[in-house]
Enzyme design. Structure first.
Site, PDB file in Angstrom:
ATOM      1  N   LYS A   1       0.934  -1.129   0.079  1.00  0.00           N
ATOM      2  CA  LYS A   1      -0.033   0.279   0.127  1.00  0.00           C
ATOM      3  C   LYS A   1       0.797   1.271   0.044  1.00  0.00           C
ATOM      4  CE  LYS A   1      -4.558  -1.294   2.213  1.00  0.00           C
ATOM      5  NZ  LYS A   1      -5.308  -1.033   3.119  1.00  0.00           N
TER       6      LYS A   1
ATOM      7  N   LYS B   1      -8.000 -11.422  -7.298  1.00  0.00           N
ATOM      8  CA  LYS B   1      -9.030 -11.397  -6.843  1.00  0.00           C
ATOM      9  C   LYS B   1      -9.952 -10.028  -6.829  1.00  0.00           C
ATOM     10  CE  LYS B   1     -10.181 -11.885  -1.680  1.00  0.00           C
ATOM     11  NZ  LYS B   1      -9.898 -12.000  -0.516  1.00  0.00           N
TER      12      LYS B   1
ATOM     13  N   LYS C   1     -12.782  -4.388  -4.073  1.00  0.00           N
ATOM     14  CA  LYS C   1     -13.349  -3.197  -3.826  1.00  0.00           C
ATOM     15  C   LYS C   1     -12.793  -1.760  -4.500  1.00  0.00           C
ATOM     16  CE  LYS C   1     -14.649  -3.409   0.508  1.00  0.00           C
ATOM     17  NZ  LYS C   1     -15.139  -3.145   1.844  1.00  0.00           N
TER      18      LYS C   1
END
Ligand code: TRP
Length: 329
Positions: free
Chosen positions: A112, A193, A196
């Site tokens: 991140k 995967k 969102k």
């Protein structure tokens, strides 16, 4: 006494069929076998900037979707993380005894913060707050996806370190999952995967998408260069579409093979679309009913917080006692 299960979802982006089939639907199935707490983790969401108005709306939307999907607020507890202040309090006390190196090693933190000029310190503390969510309620089992496994290991390490420094205080949460959900991949890129936060309108199917939106996304989904379904040589896109169909219909493997072998992709996609629309229709209907009465949702969230606050208070009181921090008698 029932074992306690705790899990959480961030109120960011829109909940999609990957969240539903991989997590939420399993929570619904197991909720009566455990003392279950489901947490909307708004304090985790703000580790990256969130538009305040959107965040506020997404918190109640997520609560509504939990209930529409079948979480029963009479037997399970649904809470918004920030409404029980002890999450933050315990997170600070745990922060003070967590080595920096443990946090810098987290793969999610590393990915991140890649290529970012300004790294917000909340992002580093993120897994400590998650450990606090779990340890605050002395949860036994924490059902999460693979990407969160390292964070659960960290919560165990923190619990162990605390227990050995200050004496037995925390229950060891188990990484064992009570049930493994379907792993849904992105429709546009079946090697990733379903997420969102992924960009691109063809990536995921939202639980509140209209049938027309679902149709557009499914018809454009990545397949492979075969002309029709071939169970021996099919690529990940076709596997993903078949998985989605099977998850919504509960068909057996034999049924799947008999029906889909040799079927052209256009027909496969039509079948998937029908299964998804039929599977989400009752959820959307309940969602519309629930959101028509905002007082109901507020009540559920208030009751949830009131139900667990005594547990949270008991734990933080014990932690203060153990660490020598002042407790008012
Ligand atoms: N970090 C989790 C995720 O992004 C969400 C989460 C926060 C969580 N606190 C938790 C999950 C506690 C399980 C238990 O998926």
């Amino acid at each position: 006494m029932k074992a306690r299960v705790l899990s959480g979802i961030q109120p960011t982006g829109h909940l999609h069929i990957g969240n539903y089939l991989g997590a939420l639907r399993n929570w619904v199935k197991i909720q009566h076998d455990y003392d279950s707490i489901f947490c909307i983790v708004d304090l985790h969401a703000i580790t990256v900037y969130q538009d305040p108005a959107a965040l506020k709306q997404q918190i109640t939307q997520l609560a509504g979707l939990f209930i529409a999907a079948g979480i029963d607020p009479k037997s399970s507890t649904v809470i918004v993380q920030s409404s029980v202040a002890q999450h933050s309090e315990l997170a600070w006390m745990l922060t003070c005894m967590t080595p920096l190196g443990w946090l810098e090693r987290m793969t999610q933190y590393k990915s991140k913060t890649e290529n970012q000029d300004t790294i917000l310190s909340g992002l580093l503390q993120y897994p400590v707050l998650m450990a606090a969510d779990i340890l605050l309620y002395q949860a036994n089992i924490v059902p999460v996806g693979d990407d969160q496994r390292q964070h659960i290991e960290l919560a165990r390490d923190i619990a162990q370190r605390f227990n050995s420094l200050y004496g037995e205080t925390f229950t060891m949460p188990e990484t064992r999952l009570p049930m493994v959900g379907a792993r849904v991949m992105g429709l546009d890129d079946p090697t990733k995967k379903m997420s969102k936060s992924a960009a691109g309108t063809g990536h995921s199917i939202g639980l509140l998408d209209t049938p027309a939106e679902m149709k557009k996304k499914i018809m454009r989904a990545t397949t492979d260069s075969n002309p029709a379904v071939d169970f021996e040589t099919m690529g990940p896109g076709v596997v993903n579409l078949l998985n989605i169909f099977q998850a919504f219909t509960d068909w057996s493997d034999d049924q799947m093979k008999n029906h889909f072998s040799g079927l052209r992709y256009g027909d496969l996609k039509k079948a998937v679309l029908e299964a998804v629309v039929a599977g989400l229709e009752p959820i959307q209907k309940r969602y519309a009913e629930i959101t028509a009465d905002p007082a109901y949702l507020n009540g559920v969230l208030r009751e949830g917080a009131e139900r667990v606050r005594p547990i949270a208070e008991k734990t933080t009181r014990l932690v203060r006692e153990r660490m020598g921090i002042y407790n008012i008698d």
